[in-house]
Scaffold this motif. Sequence first.
Motif, PDB file in Angstrom:
ATOM      1  N   LYS A   1       0.774  -1.325  -0.006  1.00 41.65           N
ATOM      2  CA  LYS A   1       0.130   0.149  -0.016  1.00 41.65           C
ATOM      3  C   LYS A   1       0.756   1.227   0.002  1.00 41.65           C
ATOM      4  N   GLN A   2       1.980   1.107   0.916  1.00 45.09           N
ATOM      5  CA  GLN A   2       2.813   2.303   0.814  1.00 45.09           C
ATOM      6  C   GLN A   2       3.519   2.423  -0.358  1.00 45.09           C
ATOM      7  N   SER A   3       4.053   1.468  -0.975  1.00 38.84           N
ATOM      8  CA  SER A   3       4.496   1.758  -2.465  1.00 38.84           C
ATOM      9  C   SER A   3       3.806   2.129  -3.384  1.00 38.84           C
ATOM     10  N   LEU A   4       2.519   1.684  -3.289  1.00 40.30           N
ATOM     11  CA  LEU A   4       1.652   1.995  -4.455  1.00 40.30           C
ATOM     12  C   LEU A   4       1.388   3.518  -4.262  1.00 40.30           C
ATOM     13  N   GLN A   5       1.590   4.248  -3.263  1.00 44.31           N
ATOM     14  CA  GLN A   5       1.347   5.472  -3.040  1.00 44.31           C
ATOM     15  C   GLN A   5       2.112   6.424  -4.359  1.00 44.31           C
ATOM     16  N   SER A   6       3.499   5.816  -4.916  1.00 43.10           N
ATOM     17  CA  SER A   6       4.072   6.621  -5.658  1.00 43.10           C
ATOM     18  C   SER A   6       3.441   6.386  -7.099  1.00 43.10           C
ATOM     19  N   HIS A   7       2.548   5.327  -7.268  1.00 46.90           N
ATOM     20  CA  HIS A   7       2.160   5.390  -8.594  1.00 46.90           C
ATOM     21  C   HIS A   7       0.537   5.878  -8.791  1.00 46.90           C
ATOM     22  N   ALA A   8       0.154   6.437  -7.578  1.00 50.58           N
ATOM     23  CA  ALA A   8      -1.065   6.877  -7.579  1.00 50.58           C
ATOM     24  C   ALA A   8      -1.335   8.149  -8.156  1.00 50.58           C
ATOM     25  N   PRO A   9      -2.736   8.634  -8.625  1.00 46.34           N
ATOM     26  CA  PRO A   9      -2.774   9.882  -9.534  1.00 46.34           C
ATOM     27  C   PRO A   9      -2.772  11.033  -8.366  1.00 46.34           C
ATOM     28  N   THR A  10      -1.996  12.277  -8.698  1.00 39.47           N
ATOM     29  CA  THR A  10      -2.290  13.292  -7.931  1.00 39.47           C
ATOM     30  C   THR A  10      -3.027  14.413  -8.569  1.00 39.47           C
ATOM     31  N   ALA A  11      -3.332  15.353  -7.824  1.00 41.46           N
ATOM     32  CA  ALA A  11      -4.246  16.445  -8.410  1.00 41.46           C
ATOM     33  C   ALA A  11      -3.618  16.978  -9.538  1.00 41.46           C
ATOM     34  N   ASN A  12      -2.243  17.298  -9.616  1.00 33.94           N
ATOM     35  CA  ASN A  12      -1.584  17.788 -10.715  1.00 33.94           C
ATOM     36  C   ASN A  12      -1.664  17.198 -11.810  1.00 33.94           C
ATOM     37  N   TRP A  13      -1.122  15.575 -11.675  1.00 36.76           N
ATOM     38  CA  TRP A  13      -1.336  14.703 -12.761  1.00 36.76           C
ATOM     39  C   TRP A  13      -2.607  14.665 -13.475  1.00 36.76           C
ATOM     40  N   LEU A  14      -3.739  14.838 -12.572  1.00 35.12           N
ATOM     41  CA  LEU A  14      -5.317  14.653 -12.973  1.00 35.12           C
ATOM     42  C   LEU A  14      -5.236  16.044 -13.817  1.00 35.12           C
TER      43      LEU A  14
ATOM     44  N   PHE B   1      -3.737   7.226 -18.595  1.00 39.04           N
ATOM     45  CA  PHE B   1      -4.447   6.005 -18.165  1.00 39.04           C
ATOM     46  C   PHE B   1      -4.402   5.855 -16.681  1.00 39.04           C
ATOM     47  N   LEU B   2      -5.704   5.473 -16.013  1.00 38.69           N
ATOM     48  CA  LEU B   2      -5.787   5.325 -14.646  1.00 38.69           C
ATOM     49  C   LEU B   2      -6.612   4.099 -14.355  1.00 38.69           C
ATOM     50  N   GLY B   3      -6.107   3.477 -13.542  1.00 36.08           N
ATOM     51  CA  GLY B   3      -6.720   2.244 -13.037  1.00 36.08           C
ATOM     52  C   GLY B   3      -7.013   1.977 -11.551  1.00 36.08           C
ATOM     53  N   CYS B   4      -8.149   1.552 -11.071  1.00 36.13           N
ATOM     54  CA  CYS B   4      -8.243   1.354  -9.715  1.00 36.13           C
ATOM     55  C   CYS B   4      -8.648  -0.157  -9.639  1.00 36.13           C
ATOM     56  N   GLU B   5      -8.338  -0.401  -8.329  1.00 35.01           N
ATOM     57  CA  GLU B   5      -8.718  -1.981  -8.007  1.00 35.01           C
ATOM     58  C   GLU B   5      -8.762  -2.024  -6.408  1.00 35.01           C
ATOM     59  N   ILE B   6      -9.786  -2.817  -5.889  1.00 33.51           N
ATOM     60  CA  ILE B   6      -9.776  -3.035  -4.529  1.00 33.51           C
ATOM     61  C   ILE B   6      -9.122  -4.090  -3.982  1.00 33.51           C
ATOM     62  N   TYR B   7      -8.699  -5.108  -5.029  1.00 34.91           N
ATOM     63  CA  TYR B   7      -8.341  -6.428  -4.554  1.00 34.91           C
ATOM     64  C   TYR B   7      -6.741  -6.214  -4.593  1.00 34.91           C
ATOM     65  N   LEU B   8      -5.872  -6.417  -3.565  1.00 36.40           N
ATOM     66  CA  LEU B   8      -4.549  -5.934  -3.398  1.00 36.40           C
ATOM     67  C   LEU B   8      -3.553  -6.973  -4.357  1.00 36.40           C
ATOM     68  N   ASN B   9      -4.033  -8.200  -4.201  1.00 38.16           N
ATOM     69  CA  ASN B   9      -3.299  -9.204  -4.905  1.00 38.16           C
ATOM     70  C   ASN B   9      -3.202  -8.880  -6.539  1.00 38.16           C
ATOM     71  N   GLY B  10      -4.153  -8.311  -6.988  1.00 33.63           N
ATOM     72  CA  GLY B  10      -4.243  -7.935  -8.382  1.00 33.63           C
ATOM     73  C   GLY B  10      -3.260  -7.161  -8.627  1.00 33.63           C
ATOM     74  N   LEU B  11      -3.153  -5.978  -7.825  1.00 31.40           N
ATOM     75  CA  LEU B  11      -2.402  -4.509  -7.929  1.00 31.40           C
ATOM     76  C   LEU B  11      -0.938  -5.154  -7.751  1.00 31.40           C
ATOM     77  N   GLU B  12      -0.692  -6.183  -7.108  1.00 37.02           N
ATOM     78  CA  GLU B  12       0.704  -6.685  -6.820  1.00 37.02           C
ATOM     79  C   GLU B  12       1.493  -6.955  -8.119  1.00 37.02           C
TER      80      GLU B  12
END
Length: 238
Positions: free
Chosen positions: A23-36, A66-77
């Motif tokens: 979850k911590q590492s995913l932060q660096s791949h998350a969309p920011t307001a600037n990116w959006l 491209f922006l993708g969301c997912e609730i299931y962590l194993n997929g995101l891994e």
Amino acid sequence: MKPLPTTGRLASRMKPSEQAALKQSLQSHAPTANWLAQTNELEIELGIGNGMAILNRAQNNPKASFLGCEIYLNGLEVVHQQLQKHPQPNLKICNQDARELLQTIPPASAARILMLFPDPWPKSKHHKRRLLQPELLQLIAQALRPQGEFWLVTDWPDYAFHTIALLQNAPHFAFPQTALAAAACKVKANAQSPINHQQTLGPHHLATPPTWWIPTKYQQKAAKVGRLPWFINSLKLG
Ligand SMILES: C[S@@+](CC[C@H](N)C(=O)[O-])C[C@H]1O[C@@H](n2cnc3c(N)ncnc32)[C@H](O)[C@@H]1O
């Protein structure tokens, strides 16, 4: 906010410490307001599974965002590992519920929103858990720009009919596909017999993938047992 009702599985085989690290590492791949604010031809996928299809589309189309969301962590891994090895600047991913993510998207900013093989919840008593509901369609309409595309792809005839019925009643969408296709969907949705996809969808363009299509993991599994997709597409009015 009231907890949202379940729309998919959440349990992870990862240890709590591994989940926290991911979850911590995913932060660096998350969309920011600037990116959006700076996106170009933004495509959003809700429920990306292992993320390989959105990653492929991002690689094939480096000028779009491209922006993708997912609730299931194993997929995101899976997609996270790929992004750590091979950064893909035009792709952002997040461990977020689609219903929450859409509320953070600047209005009228997305060119395309996709739901690919949402969990079918086949039993009637579970239909209310389906991710596509009038409220979600309203959020999708808000996020899409005028003439933006909404695609829902499913191998479940009953989900296809559910989607078509919602789109036909949604004030913000044009649903150009034929009434005949909708009728075929309904017949199939109510049928007790096994699905003959070629017979029901052959003459209708609901069986044809768009040019940019990349098969998903779920699609490949379903195809092995003879379940083929319905490609449902509509345009945001305006
Ligand atoms: C049947 S899988 C399909 C995954 C992928 N689209 C594919 O075709 O391989 C449905 C996915 O939607 C995800 N999902 C379910 N509810 C969701 C929600 N509210 N927000 C985001 N993702 C969700 C599930 O965790 C699951 O990975």
